[in-house]
Design a protein around this motif. Structure first.
Motif, PDB file in Angstrom:
ATOM      1  N   LYS A  22      24.937 -10.851 -30.749  1.00  0.00           N
ATOM      2  CA  LYS A  22      25.451 -12.133 -30.832  1.00  0.00           C
ATOM      3  C   LYS A  22      25.706 -12.565 -29.305  1.00  0.00           C
ATOM      4  CE  LYS A  22      30.288 -11.620 -31.624  1.00  0.00           C
ATOM      5  NZ  LYS A  22      31.306 -11.880 -32.749  1.00  0.00           N
ATOM      6  N   GLN A  23      25.647 -13.938 -29.102  1.00  0.00           N
ATOM      7  CA  GLN A  23      26.062 -14.665 -27.648  1.00  0.00           C
ATOM      8  C   GLN A  23      27.251 -14.035 -27.116  1.00  0.00           C
ATOM      9  OE1 GLN A  23      23.608 -16.719 -26.424  1.00  0.00           O
ATOM     10  NE2 GLN A  23      22.610 -16.008 -27.966  1.00  0.00           N
ATOM     11  N   GLY A  24      27.091 -13.480 -25.875  1.00  0.00           N
ATOM     12  CA  GLY A  24      28.146 -13.041 -25.002  1.00  0.00           C
ATOM     13  C   GLY A  24      28.231 -11.399 -24.915  1.00  0.00           C
ATOM     14  N   GLU A  28      22.104 -10.181 -25.841  1.00  0.00           N
ATOM     15  CA  GLU A  28      22.227 -11.143 -26.487  1.00  0.00           C
ATOM     16  C   GLU A  28      21.227 -11.918 -26.964  1.00  0.00           C
ATOM     17  OE1 GLU A  28      24.945 -14.048 -24.491  1.00  0.00           O
ATOM     18  OE2 GLU A  28      23.228 -14.610 -23.315  1.00  0.00           O
ATOM     19  N   GLY A  29      21.057 -11.939 -28.461  1.00  0.00           N
ATOM     20  CA  GLY A  29      19.917 -12.721 -28.879  1.00  0.00           C
ATOM     21  C   GLY A  29      18.969 -11.791 -29.190  1.00  0.00           C
ATOM     22  N   VAL A  95      30.543  -7.868 -36.670  1.00  0.00           N
ATOM     23  CA  VAL A  95      31.441  -7.897 -35.632  1.00  0.00           C
ATOM     24  C   VAL A  95      30.712  -8.451 -34.227  1.00  0.00           C
ATOM     25  CG1 VAL A  95      33.209  -6.933 -34.069  1.00  0.00           C
ATOM     26  CG2 VAL A  95      32.973  -6.820 -36.682  1.00  0.00           C
ATOM     27  N   ASP A  96      29.480  -7.454 -33.825  1.00  0.00           N
ATOM     28  CA  ASP A  96      28.716  -7.588 -32.450  1.00  0.00           C
ATOM     29  C   ASP A  96      27.741  -8.263 -32.793  1.00  0.00           C
ATOM     30  OD1 ASP A  96      31.101  -6.382 -31.121  1.00  0.00           O
ATOM     31  OD2 ASP A  96      30.016  -4.444 -31.097  1.00  0.00           O
ATOM     32  N   PHE A 113      12.912  -7.197 -29.908  1.00  0.00           N
ATOM     33  CA  PHE A 113      13.931  -6.287 -29.727  1.00  0.00           C
ATOM     34  C   PHE A 113      14.479  -6.077 -28.549  1.00  0.00           C
ATOM     35  CE2 PHE A 113      12.491  -5.238 -33.930  1.00  0.00           C
ATOM     36  CZ  PHE A 113      13.535  -4.781 -34.721  1.00  0.00           C
ATOM     37  N   ALA A 114      15.582  -5.340 -28.511  1.00  0.00           N
ATOM     38  CA  ALA A 114      16.038  -4.956 -27.015  1.00  0.00           C
ATOM     39  C   ALA A 114      15.114  -3.761 -26.554  1.00  0.00           C
ATOM     40  CB  ALA A 114      17.401  -4.246 -27.187  1.00  0.00           C
TER      41      ALA A 114
END
Length: 126
Positions: A22-24, A28-29, A95-96, A113-114
Motif C-alpha cells: 500500500k501507499q506509504g 508501494e504499489g 495491514v501492509d 512485482f517488487a
C-alpha cells in the motif's frame, strides 16, 4: 544485509497469493509474495508464520524451501528467502497491503512485482 522471508502461499485450486504494497510503504504499489524481515535468531519459517499472522490475520504452514535471491534497493542489501506454504486458517485482513489476488502461475507475468521477487515470478511461470 537484511534477511527477508517470502511466502508462496497456495490454495486448494493451485492458485498463488500475491499482495500489493500500500501507499506509504517501501515498494508501494508493487506486487509481492507476502512476508517480512527475520528477527534475530528466527528461522524463515517462523518469520513467515509470525508476519502473515500480523500482516494478514492468517495462519500458514511453510512446507518447502523454494529459492532465494539477493537484491540491492539503493543502499539496502537484502536476501529474500522464499518458501512454499499452505493457507491453514483465518480470514484475510490487510495491514501492509491494499489488495491481494489468488492467481495461477501463468498470470504472474501480468503484474508489476517488487524487483527482489521477480526471480521467483520467473521460476514459478516456467
Amino acid at each position: 544485509m537484511i534477511r527477508v522471508a517470502a511466502a508462496i502461499i497456495e490454495n486448494e485450486h493451485g492458485q498463488i497469493m500475491i499482495a500489493r504494497r500500500k501507499q506509504g510503504k517501501s515498494q508501494e504499489g508493487l506486487w509481492e509474495f507476502p512476508g517480512g524481515k527475520l528477527e534475530l535468531d528466527e528461522s524463515a519459517e517462523e518469520c513467515l508464520r509470525r508476519e502473515l499472522r500480523e500482516e494478514m490475520n492468517i495462519e500458514i504452514e511453510p512446507y518447502l524451501y523454494f529459492n532465494e535471491n539477493e537484491h540491492w534497493y539503493g543502499q539496502t542489501h537484502i536476501r529474500l528467502i522464499a518458501y512454499r506454504a499452505r493457507l491453514v486458517s483465518g480470514e484475510i485482513r490487510l495491514v501492509d497491503h491494499d489488495e491481494y489476488y489468488w492467481v495461477i502461475p501463468s498470470q504472474l507475468q501480468e503484474f508489476t512485482f517488487a524487483p527482489a521477487d521477480i526471480k521467483f515470478v520467473k521460476k514459478l511461470s516456467e
